[in-house]
Design a protein around this motif. Structure first.
Motif, PDB file in Angstrom:
ATOM      1  N   SER A  18       0.876  -1.264   0.071  1.00  0.00           N
ATOM      2  CA  SER A  18      -0.084   0.140   0.004  1.00  0.00           C
ATOM      3  C   SER A  18       1.043   1.222   0.054  1.00  0.00           C
ATOM      4  O   SER A  18       1.948   1.275   0.291  1.00  0.00           O
ATOM      5  N   VAL A  19       0.192   2.394  -0.476  1.00  0.00           N
ATOM      6  CA  VAL A  19       0.983   3.517  -0.414  1.00  0.00           C
ATOM      7  C   VAL A  19       1.251   4.139   0.720  1.00  0.00           C
ATOM      8  O   VAL A  19       2.510   4.546   0.982  1.00  0.00           O
ATOM      9  N   SER A  20       0.436   3.922   1.937  1.00  0.00           N
ATOM     10  CA  SER A  20       0.897   4.382   3.272  1.00  0.00           C
ATOM     11  C   SER A  20       1.851   3.583   3.709  1.00  0.00           C
ATOM     12  O   SER A  20       2.415   4.048   4.579  1.00  0.00           O
ATOM     13  N   THR A  21       1.960   2.269   3.458  1.00  0.00           N
ATOM     14  CA  THR A  21       3.096   1.498   3.860  1.00  0.00           C
ATOM     15  C   THR A  21       4.417   1.950   3.362  1.00  0.00           C
ATOM     16  O   THR A  21       5.593   2.045   4.009  1.00  0.00           O
ATOM     17  N   VAL A  22       4.424   2.477   2.026  1.00  0.00           N
ATOM     18  CA  VAL A  22       5.708   2.833   1.469  1.00  0.00           C
ATOM     19  C   VAL A  22       6.097   4.345   2.109  1.00  0.00           C
ATOM     20  O   VAL A  22       7.332   4.624   2.341  1.00  0.00           O
ATOM     21  N   SER A  23       4.975   5.010   2.422  1.00  0.00           N
ATOM     22  CA  SER A  23       5.192   6.277   3.116  1.00  0.00           C
ATOM     23  C   SER A  23       5.819   6.350   4.528  1.00  0.00           C
ATOM     24  O   SER A  23       6.749   6.825   4.867  1.00  0.00           O
ATOM     25  N   ARG A  24       5.311   5.170   5.213  1.00  0.00           N
ATOM     26  CA  ARG A  24       5.878   4.904   6.491  1.00  0.00           C
ATOM     27  C   ARG A  24       7.217   4.553   6.386  1.00  0.00           C
ATOM     28  O   ARG A  24       8.085   4.763   7.269  1.00  0.00           O
ATOM     29  N   ALA A  25       7.607   3.692   5.748  1.00  0.00           N
ATOM     30  CA  ALA A  25       8.794   2.918   5.243  1.00  0.00           C
ATOM     31  C   ALA A  25       9.955   3.858   5.175  1.00  0.00           C
ATOM     32  O   ALA A  25      11.214   3.909   5.576  1.00  0.00           O
ATOM     33  N   LEU A  26       9.530   4.946   4.245  1.00  0.00           N
ATOM     34  CA  LEU A  26      10.453   5.940   3.816  1.00  0.00           C
ATOM     35  C   LEU A  26      10.810   6.898   5.163  1.00  0.00           C
ATOM     36  O   LEU A  26      11.868   7.426   5.080  1.00  0.00           O
ATOM     37  N   HIS A  27       9.980   6.968   6.084  1.00  0.00           N
ATOM     38  CA  HIS A  27      10.255   7.573   7.231  1.00  0.00           C
ATOM     39  C   HIS A  27      10.534   6.656   8.354  1.00  0.00           C
ATOM     40  O   HIS A  27      10.604   7.212   9.719  1.00  0.00           O
ATOM     41  N   ASN A  28      11.003   5.576   8.284  1.00  0.00           N
ATOM     42  CA  ASN A  28      11.600   4.425   9.094  1.00  0.00           C
ATOM     43  C   ASN A  28      10.383   4.362  10.315  1.00  0.00           C
ATOM     44  O   ASN A  28      11.033   4.253  11.375  1.00  0.00           O
ATOM     45  N   PRO A  30       8.186   2.866  13.055  1.00  0.00           N
ATOM     46  CA  PRO A  30       8.283   1.641  13.828  1.00  0.00           C
ATOM     47  C   PRO A  30       7.458   0.625  13.667  1.00  0.00           C
ATOM     48  O   PRO A  30       7.706  -0.505  14.022  1.00  0.00           O
ATOM     49  N   SER A  31       6.099   1.028  12.989  1.00  0.00           N
ATOM     50  CA  SER A  31       5.199  -0.207  12.756  1.00  0.00           C
ATOM     51  C   SER A  31       5.526  -1.044  11.549  1.00  0.00           C
ATOM     52  O   SER A  31       4.756  -1.969  11.280  1.00  0.00           O
ATOM     53  N   ILE A  32       6.638  -0.508  10.729  1.00  0.00           N
ATOM     54  CA  ILE A  32       7.027  -1.460   9.351  1.00  0.00           C
ATOM     55  C   ILE A  32       8.054  -2.142   9.688  1.00  0.00           C
ATOM     56  O   ILE A  32       9.138  -1.601  10.537  1.00  0.00           O
ATOM     57  N   GLY A  33       8.182  -3.233   9.231  1.00  0.00           N
ATOM     58  CA  GLY A  33       9.255  -4.314   9.492  1.00  0.00           C
ATOM     59  C   GLY A  33      10.762  -3.845   9.016  1.00  0.00           C
ATOM     60  O   GLY A  33      10.650  -3.060   7.882  1.00  0.00           O
ATOM     61  N   SER A  34      11.699  -4.097   9.373  1.00  0.00           N
ATOM     62  CA  SER A  34      12.989  -3.792   8.888  1.00  0.00           C
ATOM     63  C   SER A  34      13.401  -4.346   7.439  1.00  0.00           C
ATOM     64  O   SER A  34      13.908  -3.493   6.591  1.00  0.00           O
ATOM     65  N   GLY A  35      12.682  -5.311   7.023  1.00  0.00           N
ATOM     66  CA  GLY A  35      12.905  -5.948   5.784  1.00  0.00           C
ATOM     67  C   GLY A  35      12.068  -4.847   4.704  1.00  0.00           C
ATOM     68  O   GLY A  35      12.433  -4.761   3.545  1.00  0.00           O
ATOM     69  N   THR A  36      10.679  -4.550   5.008  1.00  0.00           N
ATOM     70  CA  THR A  36      10.158  -3.848   4.241  1.00  0.00           C
ATOM     71  C   THR A  36      10.777  -2.376   3.918  1.00  0.00           C
ATOM     72  O   THR A  36      10.857  -1.934   2.941  1.00  0.00           O
ATOM     73  N   ILE A  37      11.157  -1.835   5.111  1.00  0.00           N
ATOM     74  CA  ILE A  37      11.750  -0.566   5.064  1.00  0.00           C
ATOM     75  C   ILE A  37      13.004  -0.694   4.286  1.00  0.00           C
ATOM     76  O   ILE A  37      13.137   0.325   3.302  1.00  0.00           O
ATOM     77  N   SER A  38      13.799  -1.692   4.178  1.00  0.00           N
ATOM     78  CA  SER A  38      14.922  -1.769   3.423  1.00  0.00           C
ATOM     79  C   SER A  38      14.711  -1.915   2.051  1.00  0.00           C
ATOM     80  O   SER A  38      15.075  -1.275   1.127  1.00  0.00           O
ATOM     81  N   LYS A  39      13.649  -2.876   1.563  1.00  0.00           N
ATOM     82  CA  LYS A  39      13.121  -3.044   0.223  1.00  0.00           C
ATOM     83  C   LYS A  39      12.665  -1.606  -0.284  1.00  0.00           C
ATOM     84  O   LYS A  39      12.916  -1.113  -1.349  1.00  0.00           O
ATOM     85  N   VAL A  40      11.791  -1.019   0.441  1.00  0.00           N
ATOM     86  CA  VAL A  40      11.390   0.336  -0.025  1.00  0.00           C
ATOM     87  C   VAL A  40      12.541   1.446  -0.323  1.00  0.00           C
ATOM     88  O   VAL A  40      12.486   2.187  -1.466  1.00  0.00           O
ATOM     89  N   GLN A  41      13.333   1.433   0.861  1.00  0.00           N
ATOM     90  CA  GLN A  41      14.360   2.503   0.662  1.00  0.00           C
ATOM     91  C   GLN A  41      15.268   2.368  -0.570  1.00  0.00           C
ATOM     92  O   GLN A  41      15.761   3.315  -1.221  1.00  0.00           O
ATOM     93  N   LYS A  42      15.529   0.832  -0.752  1.00  0.00           N
ATOM     94  CA  LYS A  42      16.497   0.484  -1.798  1.00  0.00           C
ATOM     95  C   LYS A  42      15.847   0.868  -3.141  1.00  0.00           C
ATOM     96  O   LYS A  42      16.499   1.413  -4.081  1.00  0.00           O
TER      97      LYS A  42
END
Length: 338
Positions: A18-28, A30-42
């Motif tokens: 989801s768009v909201s997951t991407v947005s949260r992942a870009l801002h690190n 805490p509700s988003i897992g580290s794997g997802t954060i890494s994939k989104v930011q890469k």
């Protein structure tokens, strides 16, 4: 053709999240897992994704921009102030939008309107010498756009300001000339619209009274700070029945005009004391005996600190009585040595 910027929506589609997951992942978040954060930011890095500043500003209700309106950006006094403003603002991630009124009330009012339309979060202002009505600043107050004045302060209540104590500086200047043996001292003052002109006059009168000398209003000449206005003020003072042997002048530029005119047209030596202590004094052949330091960088830095504090403090409710910042910096008489 330039490439269209990558959006959060495109990153979300490519990763099937989801768009909201991407947005949260870009801002690190805490509700988003580290794997997802890494994939989104890469992926964001590979696609050269840039945050949409306009959307961020809209979301936060801020542009992180402050406006600055000064009389003349070319004057050394205000150049020093600008450097302090930019240094202080940039440390807090604010952009500075600069403008100059050229000492015109009309231009100042137009600039205030433009700054408002550019959605600046707040304003730093040193007013034009001709400004005599202040409804443009009242309009900003109604719109909850904070304004902090410095150096040139409007004579109106309920404002935030930083100023140098011109009254004590003038007492020092006159007392210095009295100690040099002068008994008839003139004052070339600025426009009556400037609050600082009133302070200079008060200090001048107090210094004379303190030293048991009679105050003679004909020894004060107001000028518009131009060379022509200064020359007229000098001629008025030197045609006085009690011709002054020393003159306190509104600032170093006025001193420069006055000294040059005296050297060319008046054979008697006149001693001058000035204000601002600008670097230009070092390049003058004939200089004031002393100059009152007004600390422009310190004034500007403190004014910027106040504005940023106002912008980042919780908004008070309409029922609360607002406290106003009123900071006075003590001036200092600096004797010139060359």
């Amino acid at each position: 053709m330039s490439e269209k910027p990558t959006t959060i929506k495109e990153i979300a589609q490519l990763l099937n999240i989801s768009v909201s997951t991407v947005s949260r992942a870009l801002h690190n978040h805490p509700s988003i897992g580290s794997g997802t954060i890494s994939k989104v930011q890469k992926l964001a890095s590979e696609l050269k994704y840039e945050p949409n500043q306009t959307a961020i500003f809209f979301q936060k209700g801020k542009t992180y921009t402050i406006g600055v309106i000064l009389p003349e950006l070319s004057e050394a006094f205000f150049s020093s102030a600008i450097s302090a403003i930019e240094d202080t603002a940039y440390k807090k991630n604010y952009t500075v939008l600069l403008a100059q009124s050229h000492d015109s009330e009309q231009k100042e009012k137009q600039l205030v309107e433009k700054m408002k339309n550019h959605r600046v979060d707040g304003l730093l202002v040193s007013i034009a010498k001709s400004t005599s009505s202040f409804e443009h600043f009242e309009m900003l107050k109604r719109l909850n756009i904070p304004v902090v004045f410095f150096d040139r302060i409007p004579p109106i209540p309920n404002i935030h300001y930083v100023a140098c104590n011109m009254e004590t500086g003038t007492i020092e200047a006159v007392t210095y000339l009295l100690k040099k043996g002068h008994r008839v001292i003139g004052l070339i003052n600025g426009p009556k619209t400037l609050f600082a002109s009133g302070e200079r006059q008060e200090g001048y009168i107090k210094a004379l009274v303190k030293n048991r000398l009679k105050y003679d209003p004909s020894l004060i000449a107001n000028c518009d700070l131009t060379e022509e206005g200064t020359v007229a003020a000098v001629n008025k003072l030197l045609s006085n029945k009690r011709k002054p042997t020393a003159i306190v002048s509104f600032n170093d530029y006025v001193s420069l005009f006055a000294i040059r005119h005296c050297m060319r047209n008046h054979p008697d030596k006149i001693d001058f004391v000035s204000y601002a202590n600008l670097p230009l004094i070092n390049y003058m052949d004939n200089i004031p005996l002393a100059s009152v330091e007004q600390f422009p960088a310190l004034q500007a830095q403190k004014a910027t600190d106040i504005l940023l504090d106002l912008l980042n403090s919780p908004k008070s409710s309409p029922q609360e009585v607002q406290a106003y910042y009123k900071i006075i910096i003590e001036s200092q008489l600096v004797e010139n040595t060359h």
